[in-house]
Scaffold this motif. Structure first.
Motif, PDB file in Angstrom:
ATOM      1  N   ASP A  38      -5.264   8.861   0.438  1.00 54.44           N
ATOM      2  CA  ASP A  38      -4.953   7.903  -0.609  1.00 54.44           C
ATOM      3  C   ASP A  38      -6.046   7.914  -1.678  1.00 54.44           C
ATOM      4  O   ASP A  38      -6.954   8.742  -1.658  1.00 54.44           O
ATOM      5  CB  ASP A  38      -4.770   6.505  -0.010  1.00 54.44           C
ATOM      6  CG  ASP A  38      -5.903   6.150   0.945  1.00 54.44           C
ATOM      7  OD1 ASP A  38      -7.011   6.679   0.758  1.00 54.44           O
ATOM      8  OD2 ASP A  38      -5.679   5.355   1.876  1.00 54.44           O
TER       9      ASP A  38
ATOM     10  N   GLU B 166       0.829  -1.207   0.000  1.00 49.82           N
ATOM     11  CA  GLU B 166       0.000   0.000   0.000  1.00 49.82           C
ATOM     12  C   GLU B 166       0.857   1.248   0.000  1.00 49.82           C
ATOM     13  O   GLU B 166       0.630   2.173  -0.791  1.00 49.82           O
ATOM     14  CB  GLU B 166      -0.948   0.011   1.201  1.00 49.82           C
ATOM     15  CG  GLU B 166      -1.855   1.229   1.218  1.00 49.82           C
ATOM     16  CD  GLU B 166      -2.977   1.134   2.236  1.00 49.82           C
ATOM     17  OE1 GLU B 166      -3.396   2.189   2.742  1.00 49.82           O
ATOM     18  OE2 GLU B 166      -3.437   0.012   2.529  1.00 49.82           O
TER      19      GLU B 166
ATOM     20  N   TYR C  14       1.683   4.537  -3.084  1.00 47.73           N
ATOM     21  CA  TYR C  14       1.221   5.901  -2.855  1.00 47.73           C
ATOM     22  C   TYR C  14       1.706   6.878  -3.921  1.00 47.73           C
ATOM     23  O   TYR C  14       0.970   7.789  -4.318  1.00 47.73           O
ATOM     24  CB  TYR C  14       1.654   6.394  -1.464  1.00 47.73           C
ATOM     25  CG  TYR C  14       0.772   5.929  -0.341  1.00 47.73           C
ATOM     26  CD1 TYR C  14      -0.430   5.273  -0.587  1.00 47.73           C
ATOM     27  CD2 TYR C  14       1.123   6.146   0.988  1.00 47.73           C
ATOM     28  CE1 TYR C  14      -1.243   4.836   0.442  1.00 47.73           C
ATOM     29  CE2 TYR C  14       0.308   5.711   2.027  1.00 47.73           C
ATOM     30  CZ  TYR C  14      -0.859   5.057   1.747  1.00 47.73           C
ATOM     31  OH  TYR C  14      -1.670   4.636   2.771  1.00 47.73           O
TER      32      TYR C  14
ATOM     33  N   ALA D 235      -1.357   9.712  -4.004  1.00 48.91           N
ATOM     34  CA  ALA D 235      -1.726   9.944  -2.605  1.00 48.91           C
ATOM     35  C   ALA D 235      -1.046  11.203  -2.086  1.00 48.91           C
ATOM     36  O   ALA D 235       0.070  11.538  -2.474  1.00 48.91           O
ATOM     37  CB  ALA D 235      -1.340   8.746  -1.749  1.00 48.91           C
TER      38      ALA D 235
ATOM     39  N   TYR E 178      -2.939   9.581   5.480  1.00 47.27           N
ATOM     40  CA  TYR E 178      -2.714   9.829   4.060  1.00 47.27           C
ATOM     41  C   TYR E 178      -4.035   9.911   3.288  1.00 47.27           C
ATOM     42  O   TYR E 178      -4.944   9.104   3.497  1.00 47.27           O
ATOM     43  CB  TYR E 178      -1.835   8.735   3.460  1.00 47.27           C
ATOM     44  CG  TYR E 178      -0.368   8.937   3.775  1.00 47.27           C
ATOM     45  CD1 TYR E 178       0.506   9.471   2.840  1.00 47.27           C
ATOM     46  CD2 TYR E 178       0.118   8.646   5.036  1.00 47.27           C
ATOM     47  CE1 TYR E 178       1.830   9.686   3.143  1.00 47.27           C
ATOM     48  CE2 TYR E 178       1.456   8.859   5.354  1.00 47.27           C
ATOM     49  CZ  TYR E 178       2.307   9.382   4.402  1.00 47.27           C
ATOM     50  OH  TYR E 178       3.616   9.600   4.711  1.00 47.27           O
TER      51      TYR E 178
ATOM     52  N   GLN F 200      -7.308   1.292   5.910  1.00 45.24           N
ATOM     53  CA  GLN F 200      -6.218   0.750   5.111  1.00 45.24           C
ATOM     54  C   GLN F 200      -6.454  -0.752   4.890  1.00 45.24           C
ATOM     55  O   GLN F 200      -7.360  -1.355   5.468  1.00 45.24           O
ATOM     56  CB  GLN F 200      -4.878   0.980   5.799  1.00 45.24           C
ATOM     57  CG  GLN F 200      -4.663   2.396   6.331  1.00 45.24           C
ATOM     58  CD  GLN F 200      -5.119   3.504   5.426  1.00 45.24           C
ATOM     59  OE1 GLN F 200      -5.852   4.387   5.848  1.00 45.24           O
ATOM     60  NE2 GLN F 200      -4.722   3.461   4.181  1.00 45.24           N
TER      61      GLN F 200
END
Length: 610
Positions: free
Chosen positions: A597, A522, A526, A531, A595, A581
């Motif tokens: 994202d 993940e 980014y 992100a 973040y 997440q």
């Protein structure tokens, strides 16, 4: 996916549709004249007048078609070029007519809002408040609270539609858009209308003795039922005023607006009027409104049969405006005795009937318990307690921001609303906090007010978080991927690989290979999926993200820097919208990091588009 456009301006579709063009006539030929049949002729002589006319008509029609085709080829616009991917995405996100010219008009107009003084979501509270006051004077039911809320949004759109103001770009259905921003054209027209209002001469109210008697045209029943002065002018004034109640935001008996009624009750109770905060316009609320109007010198524009101005139980525009004015000036009605901010304790002189109080508020009916209830609520006014009716939006936002970070379902809007009340009650229960008085069933009460004990507990938790960050600095919950480098390929791990334990310990993750691989994948993605997060150098995108979040009530600065406030706002947004997440924390729960994202940005664009 990155944010690469100007301020997000959710559009409102106009109700108008362009009527289809009238069908063009194809039968333009004149009927042939009726002539007597001549003798049969041969060759050219066989042509009749009708034959000649038909030939001329066909020639003209053919020539016209040829000319039309020529002009069409010379002057018709070339077919629209296909949109580039970015423009196509913008058109889809904002429901725009998918042409390059239209998308460019949208972007140009949205960008101009920053320099032309347009007022809309994210504008300064001072400017929003001025706009709200102006709309209120024009008859719109908006509160001058400095928050560009739904009521203000709807009022601006309605004003623009009624006055034929639209944007320079079109929606997908081909109609011009009408959005919620008060741009210079709108602001100038509002100013003109206010100036016209101010130039109107005041209407003098004649004394009772000067009102001429006139027939009342069959309204005798109304006069009798409502005890009105029996003149046609007075009955007309009564009917006009009461009819307007349905459209001008008036609150009164039988009206279905529980949230607004509860807010009205909260204000009245804070000023000492005997009402219960139940969202129902009951007899107690009606009596309190009448008393407030008497105390504030507000009356109707019609008279009762004794010749005096009437004062009814409806919280009309004049009443609500007076309340807002007094709140802004931190005033209270002089003729009332204020009580505790809870607004639930009857005011008055003499001995308190504790049995009545206990019954009204569901308390254990003992003098000691009711005294504890009264003492605690009375102290709220002096000890900085936050609760329904509190006029401290910045303090409430700070409180809401902390609760939101801790997973409570709440919106950071500076208003002590029902969600905030429920979050405070849950927080108090989670932390063993309660009131000093008991309910009728013998259990200790837990109310919705954030009193000193609650605020102290919240501050302790915040201080603890700050101390941990200071004494034990750790990496962000997700490592920063430099903007200038290619994303690092995920590290391959095995269950026995010591790196699993190391990464899990460093970032507080569940220590298994699948979870660590999900974590590494993940964060590795980014950079390529756009992100935004701490360390982002995309200042314009970060600033745009901040403008959107601030317009929704999150407490942060629009500075283009992905700072702690921005991180907290994103955490709150993700929690409120069920975004998490793909990896889990050590406690087994899915992580929610700071973040913005791809999933977060997509959700934001969806909300902006609506």
């Amino acid at each position: 996916m990155s944010l690469e456009v100007g301020p997000r301006t959710p559009q409102s579709r106009t109700a108008q549709r362009t009527p289809p063009p009238a069908a063009s006539r194809t039968d333009g030929e004149s009927p042939a004249p009726i002539v007597q049949t001549p003798p049969v002729r041969q060759g050219v002589a066989a042509l009749t007048l009708g034959d000649i006319w038909d030939g001329i008509a066909k020639f003209l029609k053919s020539a016209f078609t040829a000319m039309a085709n020529l002009f069409k080829s010379l002057f018709s616009p070339a077919p629209a070029a296909p949109l580039d991917p970015d423009s196509a995405a913008i058109a889809q996100a904002y429901n725009l007519l998918p042409t390059s010219e239209n998308v460019q008009a949208f972007l140009t107009e949205a960008k101009s809002y920053e320099t032309t003084g347009a007022i809309g979501p994210g504008a300064s509270p001072e400017n929003v408040k001025v706009l709200q006051q102006a709309l209120g004077k024009l008859g719109y039911n908006v509160q001058a609270n400095g928050d560009f809320d739904q009521a203000t949004n709807a009022a601006v759109i309605d004003f623009k539609k009624k006055n034929g103001i639209h944007q320079s770009y079109k929606l997908a259905d081909g109609n011009f858009a009408v959005n919620e921003f008060a741009e210079p054209t709108t602001l100038n027209l509002i100013q003109q209308l206010l100036q016209q209002q101010a130039s109107l001469p005041p209407i003098a109210q004649p004394p009772v003795t000067s009102i001429p008697e006139a027939p009342i045209r069959g309204n005798e029943a109304i006069v009798k039922q409502y005890h009105l002065l029996s003149t046609q002018e007075n009955v007309d004034a009564f009917l006009a005023e009461t009819k307007a109640y349905k459209t001008n935001g008036t609150l009164g008996p039988g009206m279905e607006a529980p949230a607004d009624i509860k807010e009205l009750q909260t204000i009245l109770s804070k000023w000492g009027y005997q009402v219960k905060l139940n969202g129902v316009f009951d007899e107690a609320t009606a009596a309190a409104v009448i008393k407030f109007k008497q105390d504030a010198g507000i009356h109707q524009n019609y008279r009762t049969d004794d010749g005096n101005w009437a004062i009814n139980e409806y919280a009309d525009q004049a009443t609500l405006a007076k309340m807002m004015e007094m709140i802004e000036k931190d005033q209270k009605p002089s003729a009332t005795t204020p009580t505790a901010p809870s607004g639930n304790v009857p005011a008055g002189n003499g001995t308190l009937d504790f049995n009545a109080v206990a019954k009204q508020y569901g308390l254990q009916a003992t003098k000691e318990n009711v005294d504890a209830f009264m003492t605690e609520l009375t102290a709220y006014e002096k000890n900085g307690t936050l609760g329904p009716g509190a006029n401290a939006p910045e303090d409430i936002k700070e409180l809401q921001g902390a609760l939101s970070r801790w997973g409570y379902s709440i919106q950071v809007n500076g208003q002590y609303d029902d969600a905030t009340c429920q979050a405070i009650i849950k927080f108090k229960k989670d932390n063993g906090l309660s009131q000093s008085y008991k309910l009728a069933d013998g259990s200790v009460a837990v109310n919705e007010y954030a009193g000193p004990d609650t605020l102290t507990k919240i501050l302790e938790r915040v201080d603890k978080e700050l101390a941990e960050q200071k004494n034990n600095p750790v990496q962000p919950s997700t490592p920063i991927v430099p903007q200038t480098t290619q994303p690092t390929a995920p590290v391959q791990t095995t269950e026995t690989d010591p790196q699993v334990a190391t990464i899990a310990k460093q970032y507080g993750l569940q220590a298994n290979k699948a979870n660590i691989d999900a974590f590494l994948k993940e964060i590795g993605d980014y950079e390529k999926n756009g992100a935004l997060g701490p360390g982002s150098t995309a200042t314009a995108d970060v600033k745009e993200l901040q403008q959107i979040l601030k317009g929704w009530g999150y407490s942060l600065d629009v500075n283009g820097q992905y700072d702690q406030k921005t991180s907290a706002a994103i955490l709150g947004f993700k929690q409120q919208n069920g975004i998490h997440q793909s990896y889990k924390l050590a406690d087994g729960n899915f992580a929610v990091n700071e973040y913005a994202d791809q999933a977060t940005l997509v959700k934001i664009l969806e909300k902006v588009g609506k």
